[in-house]
Structure formats: structure tokens, C-alpha cells
Design an enzyme around this catalytic site. Structure first.
Site, mmCIF file in Angstrom:
data_model
loop_
_atom_site.group_PDB
_atom_site.id
_atom_site.type_symbol
_atom_site.label_atom_id
_atom_site.label_comp_id
_atom_site.label_asym_id
_atom_site.label_seq_id
_atom_site.Cartn_x
_atom_site.Cartn_y
_atom_site.Cartn_z
ATOM 1 N N GLU A 101 5.689 -0.576 -17.730
ATOM 2 C CA GLU A 101 5.563 -0.208 -19.145
ATOM 3 C C GLU A 101 5.038 -1.390 -19.952
ATOM 4 O OE1 GLU A 101 5.425 2.105 -21.080
ATOM 5 O OE2 GLU A 101 6.988 3.624 -20.899
ATOM 6 N N ASP A 105 10.907 0.714 -26.389
ATOM 7 C CA ASP A 105 11.276 0.676 -27.806
ATOM 8 C C ASP A 105 12.547 1.519 -27.995
ATOM 9 O OD1 ASP A 105 11.444 0.775 -30.558
ATOM 10 O OD2 ASP A 105 9.342 1.245 -30.899
HETATM 11 C C1 PRP Z 1 4.335 3.819 -26.011
HETATM 12 C C2 PRP Z 1 4.507 2.792 -24.911
HETATM 13 C C3 PRP Z 1 5.649 3.337 -24.092
HETATM 14 C C4 PRP Z 1 6.469 4.098 -25.106
HETATM 15 C C5 PRP Z 1 7.657 3.292 -25.503
HETATM 16 O O1 PRP Z 1 3.484 4.816 -25.553
HETATM 17 O O2 PRP Z 1 3.339 2.660 -24.153
HETATM 18 O O3 PRP Z 1 5.200 4.208 -23.080
HETATM 19 O O4 PRP Z 1 5.616 4.323 -26.238
HETATM 20 O O5 PRP Z 1 8.345 3.866 -26.568
HETATM 21 P P1 PRP Z 1 9.806 4.441 -26.488
HETATM 22 O O6 PRP Z 1 10.669 3.438 -25.782
HETATM 23 O O7 PRP Z 1 10.195 4.574 -27.946
HETATM 24 O O8 PRP Z 1 9.788 5.759 -25.797
HETATM 25 P P2 PRP Z 1 2.696 5.827 -26.509
HETATM 26 O O9 PRP Z 1 3.451 7.096 -26.598
HETATM 27 O O10 PRP Z 1 2.368 5.164 -27.806
HETATM 28 O O11 PRP Z 1 1.397 6.113 -25.679
HETATM 29 P P3 PRP Z 1 0.244 5.078 -25.262
HETATM 30 O O12 PRP Z 1 0.815 4.140 -24.249
HETATM 31 O O13 PRP Z 1 -0.804 5.961 -24.697
HETATM 32 O O14 PRP Z 1 -0.179 4.355 -26.530
#
Ligand code: PRP
Length: 181
Positions: A101, A105
Site C-alpha cells: 500500500e 489512513d
Molecule cells: C488510497 C490509498 C489506499 C487507501 C487508503 O487509495 O492508495 O489504497 O486509499 O485509505 P484508507 O486507509 O482510508 O482506506 P484511493 O482510494 O485514493 O485510490 P488510488 O490508490 O487509486 O488513488
């Protein structure tokens, strides 16, 4: 807003520091998985740059696959709703899986992935994340390998996007709040 880049209020980690973190975690993975052939499950799209660094720093036999899930939908905060966009091509049954990852978050994405991989019969599931935002966690979850701990700020660069752009930047920075407020 920094001396050099008005898009960011602060630069947190540059390319060199990120590569050093990848080297450290690659060496840990070599030790922890000696004699095994884990699959790195790279979570698209944000983890791509970090995964490249990590992959180069693993010396044992290792496979790589991709999964695309989304939680932010281009915004600055998690939507709390995870969507599976593109699935793995590998069968993870009885395999050692390392989720790669860019950021943990709220932890909702990681919880979703851990549960999916366990349901599919993975022998072990661990996580290597570039960033961990501990104060953002909404669920009780822990990444096994962490590049950097960060505060509860909106960051972009090095794979992480602001409205789908800035993933290509060779550093991680705190986005200048003037840009999205
Ligand atoms: C982001 C990041 C993680 C996730 C973390 O992806 O890449 O996969 O969010 O957040 P969380 O712990 O709150 O679930 P995003 O959905 O923005 O997609 P991307 O990687 O394609 O930008």
C-alpha cells in the site's frame, strides 16, 4: 507555499529517503520470508511507485500481482466505501501474501483486502505500506512493515494523488490547504 513549490505546505520525504525505507523493508522481507515465495499484491494506483522500489530491494524469489480498489474517489477524504475495480489474476490459496500500500489512513481499504485474501485461503497476509497515518485509523488494524508514520494531514506525491494528478512527483508533500479549501 514551500520555498520551491506552492502546491505543498511541507515536503515530508524525498526520493532518497523513500528509497532508503524500501531498502530497509526489503531486507526485512528477505529475512522474514527466507525459503518462501511470497506474492506482492500491489494496490492500484497509489502504491505503484513504492512497489517498484520495494520490489527492487527484495532478493528472495517473489511474485507480483495487482488489485485495484478505490476509497477516495478522487477526493481528499475516504468515502468509507470500498469498490473492487480490477481483481488479481493469481490464486492466493495457500500462498504467503504481502499487500503493498502507499498509505493506510482510515484502515478500511486494508481491512477489506485482508478479509478478501483470507477468505480466498491465503496462508498468511501481511502489509508493507509506505505511509501509516495512525491518527486517521477508524478500525483496529496494523501494517507489518511501515516506511514512515505521518500526521493527520492530506498528502500527495510519489503515487498518491490530488484529484488524480501529482502521482508522478518524486517526493511526498503535505498539500497546501489553500488549494482545496
Ligand atoms: C488510497 C490509498 C489506499 C487507501 C487508503 O487509495 O492508495 O489504497 O486509499 O485509505 P484508507 O486507509 O482510508 O482506506 P484511493 O482510494 O485514493 O485510490 P488510488 O490508490 O487509486 O488513488
Amino acid at each position: 507555499m514551500t520555498d520551491t513549490d506552492p502546491r505543498f505546505s511541507k515536503i515530508l520525504h524525498d526520493h532518497r529517503e523513500i528509497k532508503t525505507a524500501a531498502k530497509r523493508i526489503g531486507a526485512q522481507i528477505d529475512r522474514d520470508y527466507a525459503g518462501k515465495t511470497p506474492i506482492l499484491v500491489v494496490v492500484l494506483k497509489g502504491a505503484v511507485m513504492w512497489a517498484g522500489d520495494l520490489f527492487r530491494n527484495i532478493s528472495i524469489d517473489v511474485e507480483m500481482d495487482f488489485i485495484d480498489i478505490a476509497s477516495y474517489h478522487g477526493g481528499i477524504a475516504s468515502s468509507n466505501e470500498i469498490t473492487l475495480r480490477t481483481d488479481l489474476t493469481s490464486d492466493v490459496k495457500d500462498r504467503d501474501v504481502i499487500i503493498v500500500e502507499d498509505i493506510v489512513d482510515t484502515g478500511l481499504s486494508l481491512r477489506y483486502l485482508e478479509s478478501l485474501l483470507s477468505r480466498r485461503g491465503a496462508r498468511s497476509v501481511k502489509t508493507a505500506t509506505m505511509l501509516n497515518k495512525q491518527k486517521g485509523h477508524k478500525v483496529d488494524i496494523r501494517a507489518d512493515y511501515v516506511g514512515f508514520e505521518i500526521d493527520n494531514e492530506f498528502v500527495a506525491g510519489y503515487g498518491l494523488d490530488y484529484q488524480e494528478i501529482w502521482r508522478n512527483l518524486p517526493f511526498i508533500g503535505v498539500v497546501n490547504p489553500d488549494i482545496y479549501s
